[in-house]
Enzyme design. Structure first.
Site, PDB file in Angstrom:
ATOM      1  NE  ARG A  76     -13.811 -31.720  11.672  1.00  0.00           N
ATOM      2  CZ  ARG A  76     -12.889 -30.750  11.619  1.00  0.00           C
ATOM      3  NH1 ARG A  76     -13.055 -29.625  12.291  1.00  0.00           N
ATOM      4  NH2 ARG A  76     -11.802 -30.907  10.876  1.00  0.00           N
ATOM      5  CG  HIS A 116     -15.572 -24.789  10.532  1.00  0.00           C
ATOM      6  ND1 HIS A 116     -15.859 -26.106  10.265  1.00  0.00           N
ATOM      7  CD2 HIS A 116     -14.320 -24.792  11.047  1.00  0.00           C
ATOM      8  CE1 HIS A 116     -14.817 -26.864  10.585  1.00  0.00           C
ATOM      9  NE2 HIS A 116     -13.873 -26.081  11.073  1.00  0.00           N
TER      10      HIS A 116
HETATM   11  C1  GLV Z   1     -10.417 -27.283  10.865  1.00  0.00           C
HETATM   12  O1  GLV Z   1     -11.527 -27.495  11.216  1.00  0.00           O
HETATM   13  C2  GLV Z   1      -9.328 -28.219  10.935  1.00  0.00           C
HETATM   14  O2  GLV Z   1      -9.547 -29.393  11.255  1.00  0.00           O
HETATM   15  O3  GLV Z   1      -8.204 -27.814  10.665  1.00  0.00           O
END
Ligand code: GLV
Length: 310
Positions: free
Chosen positions: A225, A273
């Site tokens: 994150r 991401h």
């Molecule tokens: C993606 O970032 C997840 O937490 O699955």
């Protein structure tokens, strides 16, 4: 009939998830949640759900999070009696292992310099990479961390991991535990791979003080994150040369602001991401199987412990 609500942060994908679950579980009544819905559901399957869902549906028997990270769930509005489960793999771990390998190749400069040499029509053999010079430290050792470690030990890199509380290692990866062993772990690492959950304890953990403890000329791979990283600290440590580069997949704000310095920083690689995307079918199958077992009264794995938030 079991009634299931889908609550995701994107309306288009909400409808797609409804279709997938309807196909997988024809015995379920699957609906997309909207505020004010006059129906009392049994379970909710969510991704970054609105807190309003839990306020309106306090009778839910369980909540299933479509991802591994539960940091976007507001636990303060979910009654303690409702268990929340997260996806433990869903096809993500193998993708993340692959992404980590890409980062390791960037760090060791195994291939990047040859791209420049090709542009000059130059056949030149550079010094080979010595794996023992690239000890890898993985922060977080759940299903994802273990898959990443397995892949990298398989390639012959020395790999260690850092976990929250002491436990016995079940493979050849040495484990460092807790705040007391964080310094030793960082000092032993040259490539740092972050797959930690985001909690109050881990927010900002990749700050200047900690990054400077890594071995000189180290490299950061962040797949967890954005808020684990203190952005200005990372940039400072890169500019000072202590870190040679960073491969970043996650950010404080996503999408990353067009003016953020990471975009154009010569030592930073940015991806949107994608290191571990929840593949729709494997994720849906994983959740459907668990939810069915749960409704039949079987104990299932992936229960989020509220006091630690993963
Ligand atoms: C993606 O970032 C997840 O937490 O699955």
């Amino acid at each position: 009939m079991t009634t299931v609500l889908i609550a995701v942060d994107h309306p288009k994908s909400g409808q797609q998830w409804v279709k997938i679950f309807q196909e997988l579980q024809p015995d379920w009544n699957v609906l997309e949640w909207t505020s004010g819905l006059d129906i009392k559901a049994d379970i909710a399957i969510v991704w970054r759900p609105s807190a309003q869902l839990f306020i309106e549906q306090p009778q839910l028997k369980a909540v299933f999070n479509m991802g591994a990270g539960v940091d976007a769930i507001d636990f303060s509005v979910i009654p303690e009696s409702i268990p929340v489960y997260r996806v433990e793999d869903g096809g993500m771990a193998v993708q993340m292992a692959e992404y980590a390998i890409y980062g390791v190749l960037q760090a060791t400069q195994r291939l990047a310099p040859y791209v420049a040499l090709q542009k000059q029509n130059t056949w030149q053999v550079l010094r080979p990479v010595l794996r023992e010079q690239w000890p890898i430290g993985i922060m977080g050792y759940g299903q994802i961390g273990q898959k990443v470690a397995q892949s990298l030990t398989g390639l012959g890199y020395p790999v260690a991991a850092w976990v929250r509380s002491p436990r016995q290692s079940t493979d050849e990866v040495p484990l460092y535990a807790g705040p007391e062993q964080l310094d030793a772990f960082l000092q032993a690492s040259r490539i740092l791979i972050n797959v930690l959950p985001l909690t109050t304890e881990t927010r900002g953990i990749l700050n200047k003080t900690n990054l400077l403890k890594l071995q000189p000329h180290s490299y950061l791979i962040n797949m967890a994150r954005g808020p684990h990283v203190v952005d200005e600290d990372l940039i400072a440590v890169l500019d000072e040369g202590h870190l040679t580069g960073a491969l970043l997949d996650v950010f404080h704000e996503e999408p990353l602001d067009v003016n953020h310095p990471f975009w154009q920083h010569p030592q930073v690689l940015v991806t949107p991401h994608i290191s571990g995307v929840s593949l729709r079918w494997p994720t849906a199958q994983h959740i459907a199987k668990k939810a069915t077992a749960f409704l039949a009264g079987t104990t299932i794995t992936g229960l989020v412990q509220r006091q630690r938030l993963y």
